[in-house]
Scaffold this motif. Structure first.
Motif, short mmCIF file in Angstrom:
data_model
loop_
_atom_site.label_atom_id
_atom_site.label_comp_id
_atom_site.label_asym_id
_atom_site.label_seq_id
_atom_site.Cartn_x
_atom_site.Cartn_y
_atom_site.Cartn_z
N PHE A 1 0.84 -1.18 0.00
CA PHE A 1 0.00 0.00 0.00
C PHE A 1 0.87 1.23 0.00
CE2 PHE A 1 -2.74 -3.21 1.87
CZ PHE A 1 -3.88 -3.04 1.11
N GLY A 2 0.52 2.18 -0.84
CA GLY A 2 1.25 3.44 -0.85
C GLY A 2 2.36 3.45 -1.87
N ARG A 3 3.36 4.28 -1.62
CA ARG A 3 4.41 4.50 -2.60
C ARG A 3 5.27 3.25 -2.80
NH1 ARG A 3 7.89 9.16 -3.46
NH2 ARG A 3 7.03 10.15 -1.63
N ALA A 4 5.59 2.98 -4.05
CA ALA A 4 6.47 1.85 -4.35
C ALA A 4 7.32 2.23 -5.55
CB ALA A 4 5.64 0.60 -4.65
N LEU A 5 8.35 1.45 -5.80
CA LEU A 5 9.22 1.70 -6.94
C LEU A 5 9.06 0.59 -7.96
CD1 LEU A 5 12.37 2.84 -4.96
CD2 LEU A 5 10.88 4.27 -6.38
N VAL A 6 8.93 0.99 -9.21
CA VAL A 6 8.81 0.01 -10.29
C VAL A 6 10.09 0.03 -11.12
CG1 VAL A 6 7.68 -0.40 -12.51
CG2 VAL A 6 6.31 -0.05 -10.47
N ASP A 7 10.62 -1.16 -11.38
CA ASP A 7 11.76 -1.29 -12.29
C ASP A 7 11.24 -1.69 -13.66
OD1 ASP A 7 14.02 -0.77 -10.57
OD2 ASP A 7 13.35 -2.55 -9.46
N VAL A 8 11.55 -0.85 -14.64
CA VAL A 8 11.07 -1.14 -15.99
C VAL A 8 11.99 -2.18 -16.61
CG1 VAL A 8 10.50 -0.15 -18.24
CG2 VAL A 8 10.21 1.22 -16.15
N ARG A 9 11.41 -3.28 -17.13
CA ARG A 9 12.20 -4.39 -17.65
C ARG A 9 12.22 -4.44 -19.18
NH1 ARG A 9 15.11 -5.62 -13.28
NH2 ARG A 9 13.77 -6.01 -11.48
N LYS A 10 11.13 -3.97 -19.76
CA LYS A 10 11.01 -4.11 -21.22
C LYS A 10 10.42 -2.82 -21.78
CE LYS A 10 11.37 -8.63 -22.60
NZ LYS A 10 10.89 -9.55 -21.55
N PRO A 11 10.83 -2.44 -22.97
CA PRO A 11 10.15 -1.31 -23.60
C PRO A 11 8.77 -1.75 -24.07
CG PRO A 11 11.76 -2.28 -25.10
CD PRO A 11 11.86 -3.05 -23.81
N SER A 12 7.88 -0.80 -24.28
CA SER A 12 6.58 -1.16 -24.82
C SER A 12 5.91 0.09 -25.37
CB SER A 12 5.70 -1.80 -23.75
OG SER A 12 5.00 -0.82 -23.04
N ALA A 13 4.91 -0.13 -26.21
CA ALA A 13 4.18 1.00 -26.80
C ALA A 13 3.55 1.85 -25.69
CB ALA A 13 3.11 0.49 -27.75
N LEU A 14 3.12 1.17 -24.64
CA LEU A 14 2.45 1.89 -23.56
C LEU A 14 3.39 2.83 -22.82
CD1 LEU A 14 -0.08 2.25 -21.86
CD2 LEU A 14 0.58 0.25 -20.53
N LEU A 15 4.63 2.41 -22.67
CA LEU A 15 5.58 3.20 -21.87
C LEU A 15 6.41 4.16 -22.72
CD1 LEU A 15 6.96 0.28 -19.64
CD2 LEU A 15 4.97 1.73 -19.22
N GLU A 16 6.31 4.01 -24.02
CA GLU A 16 7.21 4.71 -24.94
C GLU A 16 7.21 6.23 -24.74
OE1 GLU A 16 6.74 3.28 -28.94
OE2 GLU A 16 7.85 4.99 -29.72
N GLY A 17 8.39 6.77 -24.66
CA GLY A 17 8.52 8.22 -24.51
C GLY A 17 8.37 8.67 -23.08
N ILE A 18 8.02 7.74 -22.18
CA ILE A 18 7.83 8.12 -20.77
C ILE A 18 8.82 7.35 -19.89
CG2 ILE A 18 6.16 8.32 -18.89
CD1 ILE A 18 3.97 8.09 -21.08
N TRP A 19 8.75 6.01 -19.97
CA TRP A 19 9.65 5.18 -19.18
C TRP A 19 10.47 4.29 -20.12
CZ3 TRP A 19 5.90 2.96 -14.86
CH2 TRP A 19 5.53 4.01 -14.00
N ASP A 20 11.76 4.28 -19.92
CA ASP A 20 12.62 3.39 -20.69
C ASP A 20 13.00 2.18 -19.87
OD1 ASP A 20 12.70 4.80 -23.06
OD2 ASP A 20 14.23 6.18 -22.29
N ALA A 21 13.43 1.12 -20.57
CA ALA A 21 13.88 -0.08 -19.88
C ALA A 21 15.04 0.27 -18.95
CB ALA A 21 14.32 -1.13 -20.89
N ASP A 22 15.13 -0.44 -17.85
CA ASP A 22 16.17 -0.28 -16.83
C ASP A 22 16.02 0.98 -15.98
OD1 ASP A 22 17.26 -2.64 -17.73
OD2 ASP A 22 18.50 -1.60 -19.24
#
Ligand code: XMP
Length: 512
Positions: free
Chosen positions: A100-121
């Motif tokens: 619950f609450g704040r957490a950290l996400v590690d991006v593993r793969k590029p995707s159309a959804l994340l493109e331009g916002i979050w990159d892999a790694d």
């Protein structure tokens, strides 16, 4: 358009709001009605909301299977993600890794959804709220992001354009959340971001016409932004099938009642019944000093007066209300929740039950700032649209103790000067609410060569996002001195001014 399937999360409206902000039209439907909506609406994308249930419980809600066969992109959020995973052949387990609450996400793969916002790694902050988690992915899916407690924080099937977030992108605590949702509707679903408040206005007009047909509609005006915007919109839809009733309880601010009448009759030419019930209200309130008593008397009289006027008009099947989305949430939790009554708000509930009319609530999906934007779109004057909220019981709850016409007149004058100074200082829009309170306390003063024995006036100003919590406004002392001097010089009956430095909690915004 985007179809949002609601599994009962309190945040579902926020998803719709983010989609609107991205310039795309959306509709929310409860999951039970999703199948019919899908057929009728033929959406270009579908979002599955979060919800309080667990997919591991028996009989917990599911999306209609047609959602996954419509050939359009689907985004599942939290519960929606788990539904998607399970319905497509994955597995969900409940329990041991609550987050619950704040957490950290590690991006593993590029995707159309994340493109331009979050990159892999990269690693990004998100807001989580879940007890269950996915333990086996459905066929065709891969993991695009992980968090410490959610190995499947972002899942995707790029070929079918199915995506799932374990976290909530719709809340501001996920800083890139709005961008991710915009990416989903623009980049993944290919929708243009050209939907605006102007389009909402046109849509809503069509919906109101379809709902009421040739019936008569009655709308209560309070002098506030919400009911005014609702009334103008409905009038645009059905013209003089609408009659507005303005119950003037004599507890409005200086010149406010006249302004409402002028705006609606003069500017908009909307049929308006102005009921001057001030004598009835003041009569019933005479000698009453208990705050809850006052509120109850005003609430009861308001309903009786409104009801009597509506009966005179006769033949109306619909009652229009300027209910906003936060009112909807609050009255839901007020009915079912464990919260105690701090104050009985008189304009929530009451009328519809008593009048047995069907409701027209065109603002039910909107937040306050969106209603203001719609008001501007409808051409309501800026001074009206940007107004501070004003409580239903009016000045009666800003005059602690017994009230009288004289006290109200004194309060009105002082309040008008205070607001005038705030406007002149350019502070009006930075403040959520500002008002004066006339205290039932007299103190000794000296003016000229004479002794005075007059009332104390308290000034209140707060900042807030939603009225639920508030901080007192930190005025510059020279501002307070200027306002106080003007009030004492210009308002007979006040010889001392104090400033309220209480936040909410522990105070409330109003004094009663
Ligand atoms: P409190 O005083 O509870 O107020 O901190 C929170 C917000 O609600 C407004 N308020 C009311 N609004 N009917 C309303 O429509 C009411 O009876 C009522 N009482 C308080 C208050 O002005 C503030 O914005």
């Amino acid at each position: 358009a985007v179809l949002i399937v609601d599994f009962g999360s309190q945040l579902t409206q926020l998803i719709a709001r983010r989609v609107r902000e991205a310039g795309v039209y959306s509709e929310i439907v409860p999951y039970q009605k999703a199948e019919a909506a899908l057929a009728a609406m033929r959406p270009k994308a579908i979002i599955l909301s979060g919800g309080p249930a667990s997919t591991t419980e028996e009989d917990s809600p599911r999306a209609p299977q047609a959602v996954f066969e419509a050939g359009v992109p689907v985004l599942g959020i939290c519960y929606g993600q788990m539904c998607m995973a399970e319905q497509l052949g994955g597995r969900v387990e409940s329990g041991h890794h609550r987050e619950f609450g704040r957490a950290l996400v590690d991006v593993r793969k590029p995707s159309a959804l994340l493109e331009g916002i979050w990159d892999a790694d990269e690693r990004h902050t998100v807001w989580m709220s879940h007890g269950d988690r996915i333990v086996a992915l459905p066929p065709g899916f891969e993991v695009a992001g992980t968090s410490e407690n959610a190995p499947f924080a972002i899942i995707q099937n790029e070929a079918r354009k199915f995506y799932g977030f374990m976290f909530h992108p719709e809340v501001v605590h996920t800083p890139d959340g709005a961008k991710l949702l915009a990416n989903f509707v623009h980049r993944v679903a290919g929708l243009a971001g050209d939907w605006t408040m102007a389009a909402f206005r046109q849509d809503m007009i069509a919906r109101i016409r379809a709902q009421v047909g040739t019936s008569k509609v009655i709308c209560g005006l309070s002098g506030g932004v919400d009911s005014a915007v609702a009334a103008v919109l409905i009038h645009e839809a059905i013209g003089d099938q609408l009659t507005c009733i303005f119950v003037d309880h004599g507890l409005m601010r200086l010149n406010e009642a006249e302004e409402v009448v002028r705006l609606f009759r003069g500017h908009y030419n909307i049929p308006l019944v102005h009921v001057d019930a001030s004598e009835t209200f003041l009569g019933a309130l005479a000698g009453v000093s208990d705050p809850e008593q006052k509120r109850k008397i005003i609430g009861r009289l308001f309903i009786e007066t409104f009801d009597a006027e509506a009966a005179k008009i006769g033949g109306a099947d619909f009652l229009a209300q300027g209910t906003l989305y936060p009112d909807v949430i609050e009255s839901v939790s007020a009915v079912g929740g464990p919260s105690v009554t701090i104050k009985s708000h008189h304009n929530v509930g009451g009328l519809p039950e008593r009048m047995k009319m069907k409701l027209v609530e065109p603002l039910r999906e909107l937040f306050k700032d969106e209603v203001r934007a719609l008001g501007r779109e409808l051409g309501l004057p800026e001074a009206f649209v940007g107004r501070h909220p004003f409580p239903g019981p009016g000045l009666a709850i800003r005059c602690p103790g017994g009230i009288s016409k004289d006290k109200l007149d004194t309060l009105r004058k002082a309040d008008a000067i205070y607001l005038d100074e705030i406007r002149k200082a350019g502070l009006y829009d930075a403040i959520w609410q500002a008002f004066a309170v006339l205290l039932p306390v007299q103190t000794v003063g000296v003016m000229g060569d004479g002794r005075t024995y007059e009332h104390v006036l308290a000034l209140r100003a707060v900042t807030s996002v939603d009225g639920m919590t508030a901080d007192f406004y930190h005025f510059d002392m020279t501002f307070l001195a200027r306002a106080a001097t003007r009030i004492i010089n210009e308002v007979k009956g006040v010889n001392r001014v104090v400033y309220d430095v209480t936040s909410k909690p522990p105070g409330t915004i109003e004094w009663e």
